[in-house]
Scaffold this active site. Structure first.
Site, PDB file in Angstrom:
ATOM      1  NE  ARG A  99      -0.708   0.329   4.976  1.00 30.84           N
ATOM      2  CZ  ARG A  99      -1.383   0.341   6.127  1.00 30.84           C
ATOM      3  NH1 ARG A  99      -2.708   0.312   6.131  1.00 30.84           N
ATOM      4  NH2 ARG A  99      -0.747   0.370   7.276  1.00 30.84           N
ATOM      5  CG  ASN A 109      -5.223   5.733   6.706  1.00 30.94           C
ATOM      6  OD1 ASN A 109      -6.063   6.030   7.542  1.00 30.94           O
ATOM      7  ND2 ASN A 109      -4.376   4.737   6.883  1.00 30.94           N
ATOM      8  CD  GLU A 110      -1.725   5.291  10.253  1.00 31.59           C
ATOM      9  OE1 GLU A 110      -0.994   4.505   9.629  1.00 31.59           O
ATOM     10  OE2 GLU A 110      -2.065   5.093  11.424  1.00 31.59           O
ATOM     11  CD  GLU A 169      -6.103   3.618  11.822  1.00 30.31           C
ATOM     12  OE1 GLU A 169      -5.171   2.857  12.135  1.00 30.31           O
ATOM     13  OE2 GLU A 169      -6.236   4.071  10.678  1.00 30.31           O
ATOM     14  CD1 TRP A 218       0.603  -3.270  12.750  1.00 25.88           C
ATOM     15  CD2 TRP A 218       2.312  -2.607  14.029  1.00 25.88           C
ATOM     16  NE1 TRP A 218       0.128  -2.323  13.626  1.00 25.88           N
ATOM     17  CE2 TRP A 218       1.155  -1.898  14.416  1.00 25.88           C
ATOM     18  CE3 TRP A 218       3.516  -2.357  14.714  1.00 25.88           C
ATOM     19  CZ2 TRP A 218       1.162  -0.959  15.452  1.00 25.88           C
ATOM     20  CZ3 TRP A 218       3.519  -1.422  15.743  1.00 25.88           C
ATOM     21  CH2 TRP A 218       2.351  -0.740  16.090  1.00 25.88           C
ATOM     22  CG  HIS A 249      -4.469  -5.258  13.383  1.00 26.52           C
ATOM     23  ND1 HIS A 249      -5.538  -4.724  14.094  1.00 26.52           N
ATOM     24  CD2 HIS A 249      -3.467  -4.355  13.482  1.00 26.52           C
ATOM     25  CE1 HIS A 249      -5.176  -3.545  14.579  1.00 26.52           C
ATOM     26  NE2 HIS A 249      -3.931  -3.300  14.234  1.00 26.52           N
TER      27      HIS A 249
HETATM   28  C1  GAL Z   1      -2.607   1.956  10.741  1.00 25.60           C
HETATM   29  C2  GAL Z   1      -3.393   2.064   9.459  1.00 25.60           C
HETATM   30  C3  GAL Z   1      -4.503   1.049   9.381  1.00 25.60           C
HETATM   31  C4  GAL Z   1      -4.022  -0.294   9.820  1.00 25.60           C
HETATM   32  C5  GAL Z   1      -3.472  -0.190  11.218  1.00 25.60           C
HETATM   33  C6  GAL Z   1      -2.994  -1.500  11.775  1.00 25.60           C
HETATM   34  O1  GAL Z   1      -1.314   2.398  10.543  1.00 25.60           O
HETATM   35  O2  GAL Z   1      -3.937   3.350   9.300  1.00 25.60           O
HETATM   36  O3  GAL Z   1      -4.981   1.003   8.065  1.00 25.60           O
HETATM   37  O4  GAL Z   1      -3.056  -0.756   8.928  1.00 25.60           O
HETATM   38  O5  GAL Z   1      -2.368   0.683  11.207  1.00 25.60           O
HETATM   39  O6  GAL Z   1      -2.444  -1.345  13.061  1.00 25.60           O
END
Ligand code: GAL
Ligand code: ZN
Length: 672
Positions: free
Chosen positions: A105, A143-144, A299, A307, A350
């Site tokens: 991505r 996003n981010e 989030e 991760w 996740h």
């Molecule tokens: C963020 C992201 C999300 C998802 C999440 C997982 O960095 O905006 O789409 O990947 O992490 O922890």
């Protein structure tokens, strides 16, 4: 208004029949806001210029019918594979010249006019179609920004960097002067010769590196602003983009004025005992970025992420406790990544609000419980939403300093964030609320301002800090401050320079950071330390990270270094001016000593330490508006020592027990 509760919702990963079930479960779980379409570009525009909005219409209508509001993403965070096929030059390039591929991505060059153009067209269509949709509550741009690709070294970026430099400096002579290119035969004859700081034989030009950091942050901001412009032209709905806490690549002070509401993504490690203290710091930054206004936790994970090398689940109650920590520190929304845990793809492990195991699970029960509580706490009666967290103490935060002090070829290895964290923790562990500020911002609301490792300082910043101390404020300056100007030229004539030299009554002759053979061996082993001593520190202690030869004028020495070449030299000083004045701290005292020092600073500034509200070992207490939030992060039960009513239970607070991860929200709080 109600406190927002919900999460990222990716229905395109699921068959249509699941969507009705989703809405039913959202209602049951107290969800009132879903973030939609964050990674939907390939579905919304399956082929260049061919749009398919039918399914998204269905998603928004289905959510709306269920009473769920929508935070609609612009879907530009991850371009479809066809963009790379058609325009390979939109793919980003690393410092080593590797072109990143599709299949993950965020594979776009932030400077690419082609990417920006396709993104703009998509956003135009989204705004045209959904600006009037009754479910729309918030626009979620991209996003981010910069999460994976924050710096691009491709030829397109190189051209954009040159244009950015030309706009900054006007002429190549000015650039040569600012970059100090008389050094190492780096003189440029024209802007065409300038490159991004690609991998080079050895140390790069420091100002080139810093300008590339600034440029890269600005390029991402330009991507954001281009989308904002399209949205504002067709919609009055508020706009956000999700920040990532203390994210080094992007200068959020520059971004914050352009978001209607600050939102943040945060994933503290449940296995790290420092996480609650670090989380507190992150939330304080988000509140500060919005000038004290409520923000949204956009989030967090319901339980484990996928991760890290090892992914601990959140302990029972931990998700709830950390959610209330955000609310305590100013959040008016608690959202998660993501609603339904994916069945496929690289995030299938996740956690999700609806786990693989469905609703007969601990994670779901905790989601449902918190949703129910937040619904009950919503509304004007409890006084949570919109209320503020008053702070007397502020810490300066500066991205230029962060970027520069961590460059190679500095006096020593510094983690800017570690230094900030230590100072923040010192004050918050005493119960003080702490804001973050720009050094050139308005400091007058604060009694104490700490400027730690503010390595790069403009004239406006040093004047502002010095003026604060001279006007009766209490200024605490940490080592490595105001060493360089904004072009990374040394402020000559003794480090610190005027007017801080006068305000603090000292200057710095030489740096003497603690060092040892372990650093030569690659950083392993123990951290090099230097002994210090003084009543203000609670006696003998250790400093780390940095040390200096401080030459005092009319400052009083309150603690000293006690060993080696530094023996007898000042480590902590104070120059009193009225009730305030200027403190200087030439190393990073270990945490208990720093906390003692913070207590002394606060006391001399006339700030009374808040009384303990509970007797536990790691209990956090924060006043937000009329309420006191008490959260037990420790391993043992804690007993509340505060009178008032716990709005979560309706019971009298005083004497009640908070189990580990327990939370009380006390109204009409009085210390007993
Ligand atoms: C963020 C992201 C999300 C998802 C999440 C997982 O960095 O905006 O789409 O990947 O992490 O922890
Ligand atoms: Zn590029």
């Amino acid at each position: 208004m109600t406190i927002r509760y919900g999460g990222d919702y990716n229905p395109e990963q699921w068959p249509r029949e699941v969507w009705d079930d989703d809405v039913r479960l959202m209602q049951r779980g107290g969800v009132n806001l879903a973030t939609v379409a964050v990674f939907s570009w390939a579905r919304l525009e399956p082929r260049p210029g061919e749009y398919d909005f039918g399914w998204l219409d269905d998603v928004l209508d289905t959510l709306h019918a269920g009473g769920i509001r929508v935070d609609l993403a612009t879907a530009t965070a991850s371009p479809p594979p066809w963009l790379a096929k058609l325009h390979p030059e939109t793919l980003p390039v690393t410092q080593d010249g590797v072109r990143l591929s599709v299949g993950s991505r965020q594979q776009y060059c932030p400077s690419s006019p082609v990417y920006r153009d396709y993104a703009r067209r998509l956003v135009e269509r989204l705004v045209e179609r959904y600006a009037g949709h009754p479910a729309l509550e918030l626009w979620h741009v991209n996003n981010e920004y910069g999460c994976h690709v924050s710096r691009c070294y491709c030829d397109v970026s190189a051209t954009a960097f040159r244009a950015w430099l030309e706009a900054q400096y006007g002429s190549i002579d000015e650039l040569n002067r600012a970059w100090g290119t008389a050094f190492w035969s780096q003189h440029y004859d024209s802007f065409d010769e300038v490159e991004p700081p690609r991998t080079a034989p050895t140390l790069g030009n420091p100002t080139q590196l810093l300008d590339f950091d600034r440029f890269s942050s600005d390029e991402l901001l330009a991507c954001y602003l281009a989308e904002v412009e399209v949205i504002r032209a067709g919609s009055d709905v508020p706009i956000t983009t999700n920040f990532m806490g203390f994210f080094k690549p992007v200068d959020y002070w520059k971004w914050a004025p352009h978001v209607d509401v600050v939102s943040d993504d945060t994933y503290p490690d449940p296995a790290d005992p420092d996480s609650p203290a670090y989380g507190a710091m992150v939330h304080d930054l988000m509140r500060s970025l919005g000038g004290g206004a409520p923000w949204i936790l956009m989030e967090q994970s319901p339980s484990a992420v996928n991760w890290r090398a090892r992914n601990a689940p959140k302990a029972p109650g931990q998700m709830r406790a950390w959610s209330y920590q955000s609310v305590a520190r100013g959040a008016d929304g608690i959202l998660f990544f993501q609603w339904r845990q994916s069945a496929a793809g690289s995030e299938k492990f996740h956690s999700g609000m609806v786990p693989h195991g469905g609703t007969e699970t601990r994670v779901w029960r905790e989601i449902e419980q918190l949703g129910g509580e937040l619904r009950r706490l919503s509304g004007p009666d409890t006084g949570i939403e919109g209320s503020r967290v008053p702070a007397d103490v502020a810490i300066t935060l500066d991205w230029d300093s962060w970027w520069a002090i961590e460059q190679p070829a500095s006096p020593t290895t510094v983690s800017y964030l570690e230094v900030l964290f230590a100072w923040h923790r010192a004050f918050t562990s005493l119960g003080f609320a702490v804001d973050f500020v720009r050094a050139d911002g308005d400091l007058t609301p604060y009694r104490v301002v700490v400027a730690p490792a503010h390595f790069v300082a403009t004239d406006a910043e040093v004047s502002n800090l010095a003026a604060f101390a001279e006007a009766g404020g209490t200024l605490v300056v940490g080592f490595g401050t105001a060493v360089l100007d904004e072009h990374l030229h040394v402020r000559l004539g003794g480090y610190l320079g005027e007017p801080l030299r006068r305000a603090l009554g000292l200057w710095i002759e030489e740096f003497a950071p603690p060092a040892g053979p372990d650093l030569r061996a690659g950083g392993g082993g123990t951290t090099p330390r230097v002994p210090i001593d003084g009543d203000v520190l609670g006696g003998a202690a250790m400093g780390s990270v940095w040390a200096e030869f401080v030459r005092t004028g009319d400052a009083e020495t309150l603690a000293s270094f006690t060993d080696g070449a530094l023996a007898g030299w000042p480590a902590v000083t104070r120059r009193a001016v009225g009730g305030g004045g200027g403190w200087y701290v030439a190393t990073l005292p270990e945490q208990p000593a720093l906390t003692r020092l913070a207590e002394r600073v606060a006391a001399e500034a006339g700030l009374e330490r808040p009384e303990a509200v509970a007797d536990g070992s790691d209990v956090e207490a924060v006043r937000r508006g009329e309420l006191v939030f008490v959260i037990n992060h420790g391993p043992d039960d804690a007993r509340l020592l505060i009178d008032g009513t716990d709005v979560l239970t309706g019971a009298e607070a005083s004497g009640s027990i908070l189990a580990p991860h327990g939370v009380a929200i006390v109204a009409d709080a009085q210390l007993s």
